[in-house]
Design a protein around this motif. Structure first.
Motif, PDB file in Angstrom:
ATOM      1  N   UNK A   1       0.825  -1.205   0.000  1.00 33.89           N
ATOM      2  CA  UNK A   1       0.000   0.000   0.000  1.00 33.89           C
ATOM      3  C   UNK A   1       0.862   1.260   0.000  1.00 33.89           C
ATOM      4  N   UNK A   2       2.032   1.193   0.648  1.00 33.38           N
ATOM      5  CA  UNK A   2       2.945   2.334   0.634  1.00 33.38           C
ATOM      6  C   UNK A   2       3.534   2.511  -0.764  1.00 33.38           C
ATOM      7  N   UNK A   3       3.957   1.413  -1.378  1.00 36.02           N
ATOM      8  CA  UNK A   3       4.510   1.467  -2.732  1.00 36.02           C
ATOM      9  C   UNK A   3       3.505   2.097  -3.690  1.00 36.02           C
ATOM     10  N   UNK A   4       2.264   1.675  -3.602  1.00 35.85           N
ATOM     11  CA  UNK A   4       1.242   2.195  -4.500  1.00 35.85           C
ATOM     12  C   UNK A   4       0.918   3.651  -4.203  1.00 35.85           C
ATOM     13  N   UNK A   5       0.909   4.020  -2.926  1.00 35.37           N
ATOM     14  CA  UNK A   5       0.631   5.417  -2.573  1.00 35.37           C
ATOM     15  C   UNK A   5       1.690   6.369  -3.125  1.00 35.37           C
ATOM     16  N   UNK A   6       2.927   5.876  -3.215  1.00 34.84           N
ATOM     17  CA  UNK A   6       4.030   6.697  -3.726  1.00 34.84           C
ATOM     18  C   UNK A   6       4.239   6.520  -5.233  1.00 34.84           C
ATOM     19  N   UNK A   7       3.385   5.715  -5.872  1.00 35.61           N
ATOM     20  CA  UNK A   7       3.473   5.474  -7.317  1.00 35.61           C
ATOM     21  C   UNK A   7       4.791   4.821  -7.721  1.00 35.61           C
ATOM     22  N   UNK A   8       5.390   4.074  -6.812  1.00 36.00           N
ATOM     23  CA  UNK A   8       6.563   3.273  -7.131  1.00 36.00           C
ATOM     24  C   UNK A   8       7.802   4.065  -7.474  1.00 36.00           C
ATOM     25  N   UNK A   9       8.688   3.423  -8.223  1.00 33.10           N
ATOM     26  CA  UNK A   9       9.952   4.044  -8.615  1.00 33.10           C
ATOM     27  C   UNK A   9       9.721   5.040  -9.746  1.00 33.10           C
ATOM     28  N   UNK A  10      10.407   6.140  -9.675  1.00 32.62           N
ATOM     29  CA  UNK A  10      10.325   7.099 -10.764  1.00 32.62           C
ATOM     30  C   UNK A  10      11.174   6.614 -11.939  1.00 32.62           C
ATOM     31  N   UNK A  11      10.737   6.900 -13.178  1.00 29.92           N
ATOM     32  CA  UNK A  11      11.456   6.399 -14.362  1.00 29.92           C
ATOM     33  C   UNK A  11      12.775   7.126 -14.560  1.00 29.92           C
ATOM     34  N   UNK A  12      13.825   6.596 -13.946  1.00 28.34           N
ATOM     35  CA  UNK A  12      15.147   7.206 -13.972  1.00 28.34           C
ATOM     36  C   UNK A  12      16.159   6.153 -14.416  1.00 28.34           C
ATOM     37  N   UNK A  13      17.181   6.534 -15.177  1.00 25.93           N
ATOM     38  CA  UNK A  13      18.181   5.560 -15.612  1.00 25.93           C
ATOM     39  C   UNK A  13      19.200   5.210 -14.537  1.00 25.93           C
ATOM     40  N   UNK A  14      19.211   5.965 -13.448  1.00 25.93           N
ATOM     41  CA  UNK A  14      20.180   5.753 -12.367  1.00 25.93           C
ATOM     42  C   UNK A  14      19.633   6.421 -11.118  1.00 25.93           C
ATOM     43  N   UNK A  15      20.022   5.953  -9.954  1.00 29.13           N
ATOM     44  CA  UNK A  15      19.650   6.542  -8.664  1.00 29.13           C
ATOM     45  C   UNK A  15      18.166   6.365  -8.322  1.00 29.13           C
ATOM     46  N   UNK A  16      17.474   5.447  -8.993  1.00 24.40           N
ATOM     47  CA  UNK A  16      16.067   5.252  -8.681  1.00 24.40           C
ATOM     48  C   UNK A  16      15.871   4.754  -7.250  1.00 24.40           C
ATOM     49  N   UNK A  17      16.819   3.962  -6.738  1.00 25.06           N
ATOM     50  CA  UNK A  17      16.713   3.447  -5.375  1.00 25.06           C
ATOM     51  C   UNK A  17      16.937   4.550  -4.349  1.00 25.06           C
ATOM     52  N   UNK A  18      17.908   5.418  -4.614  1.00 25.78           N
ATOM     53  CA  UNK A  18      18.179   6.541  -3.712  1.00 25.78           C
ATOM     54  C   UNK A  18      16.991   7.490  -3.680  1.00 25.78           C
ATOM     55  N   UNK A  19      16.445   7.808  -4.847  1.00 25.05           N
ATOM     56  CA  UNK A  19      15.309   8.730  -4.918  1.00 25.05           C
ATOM     57  C   UNK A  19      14.098   8.168  -4.195  1.00 25.05           C
ATOM     58  N   UNK A  20      13.836   6.861  -4.385  1.00 21.07           N
ATOM     59  CA  UNK A  20      12.691   6.242  -3.723  1.00 21.07           C
ATOM     60  C   UNK A  20      12.899   6.209  -2.216  1.00 21.07           C
ATOM     61  N   UNK A  21      14.125   5.947  -1.778  1.00 19.93           N
ATOM     62  CA  UNK A  21      14.429   5.952  -0.347  1.00 19.93           C
ATOM     63  C   UNK A  21      14.123   7.308   0.273  1.00 19.93           C
TER      64      UNK A  21
END
Length: 235
Positions: free
Chosen positions: A151-171
């Protein structure tokens, strides 16, 4: 006793034929306890998907890029906990017990400590700094097997479409909801990348990219720097 959660392990892959069978065999005990493993392939031409299919619950085709692949896996996942695992990373045998503790907590998300597979002492030092940095900042990288409530993942709309640093941004977005639930027993990540491209060269590159990201440089620009450095290291 039934576990207090259902888990979906999502593995983004591209040309991982050399190791995908071993990775998935290590996850069979998790499947044996009624959890699912989803492999998201980005058009591999080396037979990765064919090797994965008998050893996972579903193979999903996706455009290339970890953010897109992880979102594609989450879109078809059935679990109420989503765990994103790199193809060269192994979960500890007690992962489900630790995730049960997380399920009973009030945290929105979490991660594991990490250990590198190589025997050189420098790999222990690198892992110590990675874990210490993550504990101090709350920021998680993909090597640490991030997990999050659906439910948290869906509320935040998941990972943003980025070629790098998607994990850092989501964190960073997840940290606004809660500090991460930290599992001290480590996942083990293959040190092949560090050995292939040079330990100190890889350390310098990772910190340089992260510093430039924090300074506001675009992920697209950083991805070009990363690809260029990897090509030069391979020559």
């Amino acid at each position: 006793m039934p576990e207090p959660f259902s888990l979906s392990v999502i593995i983004p892959v591209w040309r991982e034929a050399a190791g995908i069978t071993e990775t998935l065999r290590a996850l069979q005990p998790i499947r044996g306890r009624a959890h699912e493993v989803i492999v998201v392939d980005a058009g591999s031409t080396d037979g990765t998907a064919e090797l994965a299919r008998p050893l996972c619950d579903r193979v999903v085709n996706s455009e290339k890029g970890r953010a897109a692949q992880m979102n594609a896996g989450a879109a078809v996942a059935r679990g109420d906990l989503l765990l994103f695992l790199h193809a060269d990373t192994r979960l500890p045998e007690s992962a489900l017990e630790h995730l049960a503790d997380f399920a009973h907590s009030h945290r929105a998300w979490g991660r594991f400590n990490v250990r590198l597979s190589g025997q050189r002492p420098v790999f222990r030092v690198i892992a110590w700094f990675m874990n210490k940095r993550s504990r101090l900042t709350g920021i998680c990288t993909g090597d640490q097997a991030m997990f999050v409530r659906r439910d948290v993942f869906e509320a935040l709309a998941g990972f943003r479409p980025m070629p790098l640093m998607e994990d850092v941004e989501f964190s960073r977005r997840l940290c606004r909801m809660s500090r991460p639930f930290c599992i001290k027993e480590p996942v083990v990540t293959d040190s092949r990348r560090w050995q292939t491209h040079g330990v100190w060269r890889t350390i310098f590159l990772m910190w340089r990219l992260r510093w430039r990201y924090w300074r506001g440089e675009s992920p697209e620009s950083l991805a070009q720097i990363y690809r260029s450095d990897v090509r030069n290291a391979s020559k």
